[in-house]
Design an enzyme around this catalytic site. Structure first.
Site, PDB file in Angstrom:
ATOM      1  N   ASN A  97     -54.059 135.988  -9.037  1.00 28.63           N
ATOM      2  CA  ASN A  97     -53.678 134.933  -9.982  1.00 28.63           C
ATOM      3  C   ASN A  97     -52.175 135.037 -10.197  1.00 28.63           C
ATOM      4  OD1 ASN A  97     -53.438 133.068 -12.034  1.00 28.63           O
ATOM      5  ND2 ASN A  97     -55.301 133.714 -13.067  1.00 28.63           N
ATOM      6  N   LYS A 144     -63.885 131.600 -12.403  1.00 24.45           N
ATOM      7  CA  LYS A 144     -64.168 130.555 -13.393  1.00 24.45           C
ATOM      8  C   LYS A 144     -62.996 129.598 -13.551  1.00 24.45           C
ATOM      9  CE  LYS A 144     -61.632 132.510 -16.934  1.00 24.45           C
ATOM     10  NZ  LYS A 144     -60.577 131.890 -17.761  1.00 24.45           N
ATOM     11  N   TYR A 156     -53.445 128.979  -7.963  1.00 24.44           N
ATOM     12  CA  TYR A 156     -54.678 129.770  -7.987  1.00 24.44           C
ATOM     13  C   TYR A 156     -55.881 128.896  -8.313  1.00 24.44           C
ATOM     14  CZ  TYR A 156     -57.804 133.671  -9.224  1.00 24.44           C
ATOM     15  OH  TYR A 156     -58.852 134.562  -9.301  1.00 24.44           O
ATOM     16  N   ALA A 187     -65.753 135.635 -14.331  1.00 20.85           N
ATOM     17  CA  ALA A 187     -64.911 135.187 -15.443  1.00 20.85           C
ATOM     18  C   ALA A 187     -63.915 136.281 -15.811  1.00 20.85           C
ATOM     19  CB  ALA A 187     -65.772 134.787 -16.637  1.00 20.85           C
ATOM     20  N   GLU A 188     -64.357 137.236 -16.609  1.00 21.01           N
ATOM     21  CA  GLU A 188     -63.467 138.307 -17.051  1.00 21.01           C
ATOM     22  C   GLU A 188     -64.047 139.651 -16.617  1.00 21.01           C
ATOM     23  OE1 GLU A 188     -60.711 137.453 -18.270  1.00 21.01           O
ATOM     24  OE2 GLU A 188     -61.002 135.463 -19.148  1.00 21.01           O
TER      25      GLU A 188
END
Length: 265
Positions: A97, A144, A156, A187-188
């Site tokens: 990212n 996500k 990204y 997601a995280e």
């Protein structure tokens, strides 16, 4: 459950990250299942990982590769096939990212696409003849961000949206060859890279607590082991009728009602 992965040749890009990264966790789970982890990454750390496997009596190969270079990816596949003669699965795990937002240059935006989605296309393109022979399968690691957006990361986000598009497109294209194509959406997850980012923030601990509270299930980030375990199930024969799917390993982050956050945390 035996996943029937013993001696399968599983090629994983982005697999020489720091210890505890998603790619590094995946290759260790592959080895634990008796499959053969083949590492494709530009970081020389991969040599040590492959050597560590070999010292444990586990066959492994690291091919140092700049995945933004088509020639290097093609040569990596040739090297893999020269040693093993086949490829049973490809896990595209590269992802950075890089913050290439609307203020980025054309070159920065294109570099983001080359790393985060074009590399996926190229690895599958060159591995495809061997996947056809083995009736192997493809697993793409997604994000996500492709569905929710994030802000400040156009490159990204576009790339990860493209990864999901390719996943479905390949599922359609490759049905005739018995090849499955799926994606995991994360997601995280508290990876070493995530930790490095948190450390750059003046109020990192506060930010981290806020992020954890935003995840409905158990109020915590997804463990890299949970991602790896799901990845191995999807590439295995135990998931033999699953293709074209986006499998969310995210603690309910994307789909569950935000009202749950206060209820469960």
């Amino acid at each position: 459950m035996d996943l029937n992965l013993k001696n399968k040749i599983v090629v994983v890009s982005g697999s020489a990250g720091k210890e505890g990264s998603i790619g590094e966790t995946i290759i260790n789970r592959i080895a634990d299942e008796g499959a053969i982890p083949v590492l494709v990454d530009r970081n020389a750390r991969g040599f040590a990982y492959a050597e560590a496997f070999q010292k444990r009596g586990i066959d492994s190969l690291f091919v140092q590769t700049d995945v933004t270079d088509p020639v290097e990816i093609e040569n990596a596949v040739k090297t893999i096939v020269a040693k093993y003669g086949r490829i049973d699965a490809v896990i595209n795990n590269v992802g950075v990212n890089d913050g290439a937002g609307l203020d980025a240059s054309y070159e920065e935006f294109m570099d983001s696409l080359k790393l985060n989605v074009v590399s996926y296309f190229l690895l599958v393109k060159y591995a495809l003849p061997y996947l056809k022979e083995s009736k192997g399968n493809i697993l793409n690691i997604g994000s996500k961000v492709a569905l929710t957006g994030q802000g400040g990361t156009s490159g990204y986000a576009a790339a990860k949206g493209g990864v999901l598009g390719l996943t479905r497109e390949w599922a359609v294209d490759l049905i005739q060859f018995g090849i499955r194509s799926n994606a995991i959406i994360i997601a995280e997850s508290y990876t070493p890279a995530y930790e490095d980012w948190i450390k750059t923030l003046a109020d990192g601990e506060t930010v981290l607590k806020k992020i954890n509270k935003s995840i409905p299930f158990e109020g915590r980030m997804t463990k890299t082991e949970e991602i790896a375990d799901t990845a191995l199930f999807i590439i295995s024969d135990r998931s033999s009728h699953t293709t074209g799917q986006f499998v969310f390993v995210d603690g309910g982050y994307v789909h569950l009602d935000r009202a749950l956050i206060n209820d469960v945390n």
